[in-house]
Write a protein that holds these residues in place. Sequence first.
Motif, short mmCIF file in Angstrom:
data_model
loop_
_atom_site.label_atom_id
_atom_site.label_comp_id
_atom_site.label_asym_id
_atom_site.label_seq_id
_atom_site.Cartn_x
_atom_site.Cartn_y
_atom_site.Cartn_z
N SER A 177 0.80 -1.23 0.00
CA SER A 177 0.00 0.00 0.00
C SER A 177 0.83 1.28 0.00
CB SER A 177 -0.91 0.02 1.23
OG SER A 177 -0.13 -0.02 2.43
N VAL A 178 2.14 1.19 -0.22
CA VAL A 178 3.01 2.37 -0.10
C VAL A 178 2.50 3.55 -0.92
CG1 VAL A 178 5.27 3.30 -0.70
CG2 VAL A 178 5.11 1.16 0.56
N ASP A 179 2.28 3.35 -2.21
CA ASP A 179 1.86 4.47 -3.06
C ASP A 179 0.54 5.06 -2.60
OD1 ASP A 179 4.13 4.14 -4.58
OD2 ASP A 179 3.15 2.90 -6.10
N ALA A 180 -0.39 4.20 -2.19
CA ALA A 180 -1.69 4.67 -1.71
C ALA A 180 -1.55 5.44 -0.40
CB ALA A 180 -2.64 3.50 -1.54
N GLU A 181 -0.73 4.94 0.52
CA GLU A 181 -0.56 5.61 1.81
C GLU A 181 0.10 6.97 1.63
OE1 GLU A 181 -1.80 4.85 4.56
OE2 GLU A 181 -2.31 2.73 4.41
N ILE A 182 1.09 7.05 0.75
CA ILE A 182 1.75 8.33 0.49
C ILE A 182 0.76 9.31 -0.11
CG2 ILE A 182 3.45 9.45 -1.00
CD1 ILE A 182 5.28 7.04 -0.50
N THR A 214 10.61 5.04 2.09
CA THR A 214 10.62 4.50 3.45
C THR A 214 10.50 5.61 4.48
OG1 THR A 214 11.98 2.64 2.71
CG2 THR A 214 11.90 3.06 5.08
N SER A 215 11.13 6.75 4.23
CA SER A 215 11.00 7.89 5.13
C SER A 215 9.56 8.36 5.22
CB SER A 215 11.89 9.04 4.65
OG SER A 215 13.26 8.74 4.80
N MET A 216 8.89 8.44 4.09
CA MET A 216 7.49 8.88 4.09
C MET A 216 6.60 7.90 4.83
SD MET A 216 7.45 10.35 0.17
CE MET A 216 6.05 11.48 0.24
N GLY A 264 17.18 0.81 -3.57
CA GLY A 264 17.60 1.88 -2.68
C GLY A 264 17.98 1.36 -1.31
N ASP A 265 18.31 2.27 -0.42
CA ASP A 265 18.79 1.91 0.91
C ASP A 265 17.87 2.48 1.99
OD1 ASP A 265 20.16 1.23 3.17
OD2 ASP A 265 22.10 2.05 2.52
N PRO A 266 16.91 1.71 2.47
CA PRO A 266 15.98 2.19 3.49
C PRO A 266 16.66 2.47 4.84
CG PRO A 266 15.71 -0.16 3.17
CD PRO A 266 16.62 0.32 2.08
N ARG A 267 17.88 1.99 5.03
CA ARG A 267 18.59 2.25 6.28
C ARG A 267 18.88 3.75 6.45
NH1 ARG A 267 23.75 -1.41 5.56
NH2 ARG A 267 23.75 -0.07 3.71
N LEU A 268 18.84 4.50 5.36
CA LEU A 268 19.10 5.93 5.40
C LEU A 268 17.84 6.74 5.71
CD1 LEU A 268 21.27 6.15 2.15
CD2 LEU A 268 22.09 5.97 4.51
N ASP A 319 11.67 12.05 10.12
CA ASP A 319 11.82 13.50 9.94
C ASP A 319 11.91 13.86 8.47
OD1 ASP A 319 12.47 16.28 10.93
OD2 ASP A 319 14.32 15.83 9.83
N LEU A 320 12.70 13.09 7.71
CA LEU A 320 12.79 13.34 6.28
C LEU A 320 11.43 13.12 5.62
CD1 LEU A 320 16.20 11.65 5.34
CD2 LEU A 320 15.74 14.07 5.77
N GLY A 321 10.73 12.09 6.05
CA GLY A 321 9.41 11.81 5.50
C GLY A 321 8.43 12.93 5.77
N GLU A 322 8.49 13.49 6.97
CA GLU A 322 7.59 14.60 7.31
C GLU A 322 7.85 15.81 6.41
OE1 GLU A 322 6.19 17.13 11.29
OE2 GLU A 322 7.99 15.87 11.34
#
Length: 274
Positions: free
Chosen positions: A46-51, A180-182, A235-239, A243-246
């Motif tokens: 659901s990533v695209d939908a949640e974003i 992942t940040s979002m 990509g690298d979700p560890r990064l 806060d970046l997502g906000e």
Amino acid sequence: MTTPPAIARTFADLTWPEVAALDPERTVLVLPVSATEQHGPHLPLSVDAEINRGIVRQAMEIMPPELTASFLPELVYGRSEEHQGFPGTLTIEPGRLAHVWHDIGRSLARAGLRKLVIFNSHGGQPQVVDFAARRLRIERGLLVVQADWWRLAPPAQVLPAGSLPETELRHGIHGGAVETSMMLHLRPDLVRRERFADFRPASADWAETYRHLNAVGPTPFAWMTQDLHETGACGDPRLASADLGERLVAAAAEALVRLVQETADFPLSNLRQR
């Protein structure tokens, strides 16, 4: 009759007389479109939908009350052919999907409404949006605006300098640090942090060998996700961080509101017939 802005924000809550009373010159309809598809081992389908929902929700909160904008019911199925090698991905054939969006626009045109923003959060279907938008302009005289969240608020411009490596910003296109940040900001309960890893896509390696040829960039070739990484993530979700997502969600919401305002202000007389 003037529809109260608080009601007009959600199109499906209106009655037909309220829709009939909307001013076609000033009213903007926003159609949120996304997808249901794999996003690697650490993020849900659901990533695209949640974003999309998160950006729309914040945009509705900050939208000026005098702006007549209604958000249509979201569509969470899209063109996800590139991810069909992974279980859970649901995809609609591009032509059929374009017809669905065209039919929605045609329904709005029958109601006398002329301005539509298609707000997209899936990277695999901007071309489909463009096709549907142009057809609605030609056949129905609608002003249709294509809005992809990452073009409204480019992460490389929104995030503080040095927040993410350039390679991640360019090649972390699916389930990487940005998405992942979002999700860490919007739905941390759905993020499987224990599955984080560096899903470095092959495109990052190809960029070191080829100047023009790649899966991403101005001259891409047609690819399937497994061509880039066997896990389905790039990509690298560890990064990533909440806060970046906000920051990303807030910037996209603000840009969407500005776009809707500009669409409302844009005279329909600019669309000329020959």
